[in-house]
Write an enzyme that holds these catalytic residues in place. Structure first.
Site, PDB file in Angstrom:
ATOM      1  N   ARG A 106      -3.345   5.808  22.393  1.00  0.00           N
ATOM      2  CA  ARG A 106      -3.767   4.577  21.981  1.00  0.00           C
ATOM      3  C   ARG A 106      -2.293   4.074  21.640  1.00  0.00           C
ATOM      4  O   ARG A 106      -1.375   4.483  20.993  1.00  0.00           O
ATOM      5  CB  ARG A 106      -4.618   4.521  21.017  1.00  0.00           C
ATOM      6  N   PRO A 107      -2.045   2.649  22.164  1.00  0.00           N
ATOM      7  CA  PRO A 107      -0.835   2.162  21.645  1.00  0.00           C
ATOM      8  C   PRO A 107      -0.764   1.758  20.396  1.00  0.00           C
ATOM      9  O   PRO A 107      -1.807   1.321  19.498  1.00  0.00           O
ATOM     10  CB  PRO A 107      -0.869   0.770  22.440  1.00  0.00           C
ATOM     11  N   SER A 108       0.346   1.752  19.661  1.00  0.00           N
ATOM     12  CA  SER A 108       0.522   1.359  18.294  1.00  0.00           C
ATOM     13  C   SER A 108       0.211  -0.106  18.214  1.00  0.00           C
ATOM     14  O   SER A 108       0.538  -0.795  19.133  1.00  0.00           O
ATOM     15  CB  SER A 108       2.091   1.496  17.596  1.00  0.00           C
ATOM     16  N   GLY A 109      -0.010  -0.746  16.884  1.00  0.00           N
ATOM     17  CA  GLY A 109      -0.326  -2.247  16.850  1.00  0.00           C
ATOM     18  C   GLY A 109       0.883  -2.647  16.663  1.00  0.00           C
ATOM     19  O   GLY A 109       0.811  -4.201  16.530  1.00  0.00           O
ATOM     20  N   THR A 110       1.937  -2.045  16.204  1.00  0.00           N
ATOM     21  CA  THR A 110       3.322  -2.785  15.662  1.00  0.00           C
ATOM     22  C   THR A 110       4.412  -2.473  16.258  1.00  0.00           C
ATOM     23  O   THR A 110       5.625  -3.215  16.144  1.00  0.00           O
ATOM     24  CB  THR A 110       3.323  -2.247  13.885  1.00  0.00           C
ATOM     25  N   ASP A 129      -3.164   6.382  -2.603  1.00  0.00           N
ATOM     26  CA  ASP A 129      -1.830   5.654  -2.517  1.00  0.00           C
ATOM     27  C   ASP A 129      -1.196   4.576  -3.140  1.00  0.00           C
ATOM     28  O   ASP A 129      -1.839   4.583  -4.257  1.00  0.00           O
ATOM     29  CB  ASP A 129      -2.330   5.119  -0.609  1.00  0.00           C
ATOM     30  N   ASP A 157      -6.078   2.333  -2.833  1.00  0.00           N
ATOM     31  CA  ASP A 157      -7.245   2.222  -1.799  1.00  0.00           C
ATOM     32  C   ASP A 157      -7.447   3.376  -0.725  1.00  0.00           C
ATOM     33  O   ASP A 157      -8.299   3.111   0.047  1.00  0.00           O
ATOM     34  CB  ASP A 157      -7.357   0.732  -1.055  1.00  0.00           C
ATOM     35  N   ALA A 214      -9.867   8.924   8.519  1.00  0.00           N
ATOM     36  CA  ALA A 214      -9.377  10.393   8.096  1.00  0.00           C
ATOM     37  C   ALA A 214      -8.459  10.148   7.066  1.00  0.00           C
ATOM     38  O   ALA A 214      -7.966  11.220   6.148  1.00  0.00           O
ATOM     39  CB  ALA A 214      -8.871  11.174   9.588  1.00  0.00           C
ATOM     40  N   SER A 250       0.874  -1.175  -0.067  1.00  0.00           N
ATOM     41  CA  SER A 250      -0.007  -0.202   0.070  1.00  0.00           C
ATOM     42  C   SER A 250       0.812   1.233  -0.263  1.00  0.00           C
ATOM     43  O   SER A 250       1.636   1.462  -0.956  1.00  0.00           O
ATOM     44  CB  SER A 250      -0.924  -0.123   1.058  1.00  0.00           C
TER      45      SER A 250
END
Length: 541
Positions: free
Chosen positions: A495-499, A275, A279, A370, A75
């Site tokens: 919020r915590p990052s997912g990675t 992008d 998408d 967003a 992406s």
């Protein structure tokens, strides 16, 4: 395009699997997580993942007795990265329970691959005698063709059939999967069928398009002949020169709040950026004073939902419309939707899969993050009703019903298609006689700031209420509440990052100075109460 048949042996040939997997060995110590966007990392680390996702796609195809899609793309990531995601039977994202299977299979050590594969097969009751069919698409990254071959290798070793579409946008692959699983009722499973379906529903298109040096440039260029001669679109960053997503594309424009490299903007000229896998989409323009204006996913959601609300009122049907956002949606957009457009707005956790699931609860569900990733979903009942009304009603009501029918055709059940989003936006602007400045003026965004705080362990942060409230560590939410009270029209969440081990901070207020100060103070609170590491957050941006 290439179609390949796998082994004639309908059962799992474990010896052949062992021999073939030796050519796709897993690097030592590499652990990856399948998220909303699938797997993503440096391309040189992905060969074994691609092979194994080919294996998994066969199991998913056998279990669902349907065609499954595999898209090779990263992406909006830099060109040296790559990734892979699976597409479920109706063109939707992979089911959450299968995300866990994908992660388990990708991280299995080579000597355990067979047992993990068999364990998955038993858990989900796969009939190994069932036929399997997998379709594959890829973006324009230099690594994508070779990695696609690794996927094909995985599919064929388990006896699956493959149709390799070659270069596709991610939404186009979603379209192909949906078409094949509806026996062509939704449309013809070819790029020509995709172009015909979208162009038939479209009225007129003008403006400049930044294609992020990605696959969208090729596909939008191919689409030109399907429009009337009224089409006037200039493609920039079309892949002929620059690198994929390098100083261009939707993510760059959104993050840096400035035009992409390679585009010459005239005052008040309407421009948009995709992008890398087409998408996501954002719009923007430069006013006569040279100021840059961004119209992101929030602005897109308000334009489209207000248009749909007008059409629903016109036909006189009680179809319920809902808009789904995340905590990152600008507060002004939420107020405009609720108070002016008068549609209900719901907030979910960050990630398209969460928005998509909530949007399915409505007759017409509109969702856009967003960042410009989103779409419109019509329930089957609403779609049937609208198409029936388009045939039966007369005068203005018939016209409104036919417009709704065209919108249904433009949104192709994928989880976000920059090309179809652009066509709907352009059609709405033309039908309502709006300039991009008038669209932008529907409401004014509250100033906001996003920051990141490095922490020793992101798991110390736990949230609730669609990530808008902190549950732990103790005292952090109370500290945020006290800070928010100091500023007008303000809110903030973390919020915590997912990675990675970072905490993301978002703040908005009535002025940029206040938003910046609030974001800085919240970042300090996170650093102090959630185990911050490295340099303390600094004020001034």
């Amino acid at each position: 395009m290439l179609e390949i048949n796998g082994s004639e042996d309908e059962d799992m040939d474990l010896d052949a699997l062992t021999k073939r997997s030796a050519f796709h060995a897993k690097p030592d110590g590499l652990i990856l997580q399948y998220g909303t966007a699938g797997f993503r990392t440096k391309a040189e680390h992905l060969d074994h993942v691609m092979f194994r996702m080919g294996l998994l796609a066969v199991l998913r195809s056998k279990q669902t007795k349907s065609t499954i899609g595999v898209m090779v793309t990263a992406s909006h990531n830099p060109e040296e990265d790559n990734g892979v995601k699976l597409v479920d039977p109706l063109g939707e994202m992979l089911a959450p329970s299968w995300e866990e299977h994908a992660t388990c299979l990708a991280n299995a050590e080579d000597q355990n691959l067979q047992s993990v594969l068999m364990d998955i097969s038993e858990k989900v009751a796969v009939n190994l005698h069932q036929d399997a069919f997998v379709v594959i698409g890829r973006d324009t990254r230099p690594s994508s063709e070779k990695l696609s071959q690794s996927v094909i290798d995985g599919v064929t070793v388990l006896g699956g059939q493959v149709h390799d579409y070659g270069l596709l946008t991610t939404p186009q692959l979603h379209y192909m999967v949906y078409c094949r699983n509806t026996s062509g009722q939704y449309g013809e499973a070819t790029t020509e069928g995709y172009y015909e379906k979208l162009s038939k529903a479209f009225v007129e298109l003008t403006g400049q398009v930044d294609c992020a040096n990605g696959i969208g440039a090729l596909k939008l260029g191919e689409m030109k002949p399907y429009f009337s001669q009224g089409l006037s679109v200039q493609l920039f960053n079309d892949g002929s020169g620059g690198k994929l997503n390098y100083f261009c594309g939707a993510d760059f424009v959104k993050t840096h709040q400035k035009p992409p490299q390679g585009i010459e903007m005239k005052s008040n000229e309407r421009c948009c950026s995709f992008d890398g896998d087409a998408d996501r989409i954002v719009y923007y323009y430069q006013d006569v004073d040279g100021h840059f204006h961004l119209l992101d996913g929030d602005k897109i959601a308000t334009l489209i939902s207000s248009f749909l609300k007008e059409l629903v009122l016109e036909i006189g049907e009680s179809l319920n419309i809902g808009v789904v956002q995340t905590a990152y949606a600008n507060g002004s957009s939420t107020r405009y939707l609720e108070e002016v457009v008068k549609v209900p707005v719901y907030c979910t956790k960050t990630g398209v899969k969460h928005l998509h699931h909530k949007a399915q609860e409505f007759d017409i569900g509109v969702y856009f993050e967003a960042n410009g990733h989103g779409t419109v979903l019509f329930s089957k009942a609403a779609e049937t009703k609208i198409k029936q009304l388009a045939k039966e009603l007369e005068d203005k009501k018939s016209k409104a019903a036919k417009m709704l029918e065209n919108v249904i055709d433009l949104f192709n059940q994928a989880t976000g298609d920059a090309i179809s989003d652009m066509l709907v936006i352009e059609a709405v602007l033309a039908l309502k006689g709006l300039t991009i400045q008038q669209w932008d003026a529907l409401y004014t965004d509250l100033p906001n700031r996003q920051l990141k705080v490095k922490v020793a362990d992101r798991q110390v942060i736990s949230t609730t209420d669609a990530e808008r409230q902190v549950v732990k560590p103790p005292g952090l939410q109370e500290a945020i509440n006290d800070l928010v009270k100091k500023y007008k029209l303000s809110r903030a969440f973390v919020r915590p990052s997912g990675t990675e081990d970072i905490v993301r901070v978002y703040a908005e207020a009535d002025s940029q100075e206040s938003a910046d100060s609030l974001a800085y103070e919240v970042s300090l609170a996170v650093f102090q109460l959630a185990g911050g590491v490295g340099e303390r957050p600094q004020s001034g941006f």
